[in-house]
Design an enzyme around this catalytic site. Structure first.
Site, PDB file in Angstrom:
ATOM      1  N   ARG A 262       0.634  -1.151  -0.161  1.00 58.96           N
ATOM      2  CA  ARG A 262      -0.042   0.168   0.197  1.00 58.96           C
ATOM      3  C   ARG A 262       0.910   1.188   0.056  1.00 58.96           C
ATOM      4  NH1 ARG A 262      -4.501  -1.378   4.452  1.00 58.96           N
ATOM      5  NH2 ARG A 262      -5.479  -3.424   3.450  1.00 58.96           N
TER       6      ARG A 262
ATOM      7  N   ASP B 219       2.441   4.986  -0.324  1.00 63.94           N
ATOM      8  CA  ASP B 219       1.532   6.221   0.135  1.00 63.94           C
ATOM      9  C   ASP B 219       1.422   7.141  -0.888  1.00 63.94           C
ATOM     10  OD1 ASP B 219       1.423   5.098   2.603  1.00 63.94           O
ATOM     11  OD2 ASP B 219       3.340   6.094   3.503  1.00 63.94           O
TER      12      ASP B 219
ATOM     13  N   ARG C 131      10.622   5.758   4.891  1.00 70.62           N
ATOM     14  CA  ARG C 131      11.257   7.147   4.971  1.00 70.62           C
ATOM     15  C   ARG C 131      11.730   7.696   6.243  1.00 70.62           C
ATOM     16  NH1 ARG C 131       5.163   9.097   3.350  1.00 70.62           N
ATOM     17  NH2 ARG C 131       5.972  10.985   3.988  1.00 70.62           N
TER      18      ARG C 131
END
Length: 245
Positions: free
Chosen positions: A49, A51, A197
């Site tokens: 999934r 972002d 991240r």
């Protein structure tokens, strides 16, 4: 027939991979294209999934349909005619009915790219994080081994994640520099919400001298999000590949 697709996309114009009620996603555009091609409603399930703003060279997605008349290896060429230019299906193979795009995954690889220069590059702004101060690449490399192996990575998980456990295994983590481009490449059995991240942001803090490489083990063990680095922007993140047995 159950078909596994490999999907490449520029995520800049999409609200992530997963279908959303009020925003356009990559999954929505792919389902619309497949439904148009096959002339019936098609639903796909993705492996990751990603972002908003995150890109992919190797996203995987599965759909099932019992009325396919197109040879499976011709599906990419056919469906790409109905996709926007920033989404491309590059491969299609038939898989067993028991195959699951998420639970059957053995490992995933992500890359995060940083433009470490005095000025932004307009041609790279959608695909890199711009950081002006010069980063200490050697220090960043010294921090990498602390991440390897199985750890509780709660310190590297953003609020809002839905994973049942924050334990993950990192198989490899590398930092390379070519010109002004720094590439952080990480491979593991799975990743938490915003984990890559945050990991990249923590290595940047190491490169800036805000965190010592030898403190990384304690930061991981602390399970304290406030001790890790900031979450970098989605621009520099690309899902490179998803592998299966």
């Amino acid at each position: 027939m159950r078909v596994l697709l490999t999907v490449t996309y520029d995520g800049s114009g999409y609200y992530g991979w997963q279908r959303q009620k009020d925003f356009i996603s990559v999954q929505q555009r792919l389902e619309e294209a497949l439904s148009t091609l096959l002339k019936r409603d098609i639903t796909v399930r993705g492996a990751s999934r990603t972002d908003t703003g995150v890109h992919s060279l190797g996203q995987r997605a599965v759909f099932t349909d019992d009325k396919i008349t197109i040879p499976v290896d011709r599906i990419p060429l056919a469906v790409n005619c109905f996709l926007p230019d920033d989404i491309v299906v590059t491969d299609a193979v038939e898989v067993d009915d028991s195959f699951h795009p998420q639970y059957s995954v053995t490992d995933k690889t992500y890359e995060y790219k940083i433009l470490n220069s005095d000025y932004k590059n307009p041609l790279l702004v959608r695909y890199t994080e711009h950081i002006r101060p010069r980063l200490d690449i050697d220090a960043m490399k010294r921090a990498c081994p602390y991440f390897l192996g199985e750890h509780d990575f709660k310190a590297f998980c953003a609020t809002g994640g839905s994973s049942k456990t924050t334990v993950r295994t990192i198989y490899s983590l590398e930092v390379e520099k070519e010109g002004d481009i720094i590439t952080i490449r990480v491979n593991g059995n799975g990743f938490l919400y915003n984990m890559v991240r945050i990991l990249a942001g923590t290595l940047v803090y190491v490169g800036l001298g805000k965190i010592k490489p030898e403190d990384m083990g304690d930061i991981i063990a602390s399970r304290d999000r406030t001790r890790a680095g900031k979450t970098l922007s989605p621009n520099g993140l690309t899902l490179m590949e998803v592998n299966y047995e």
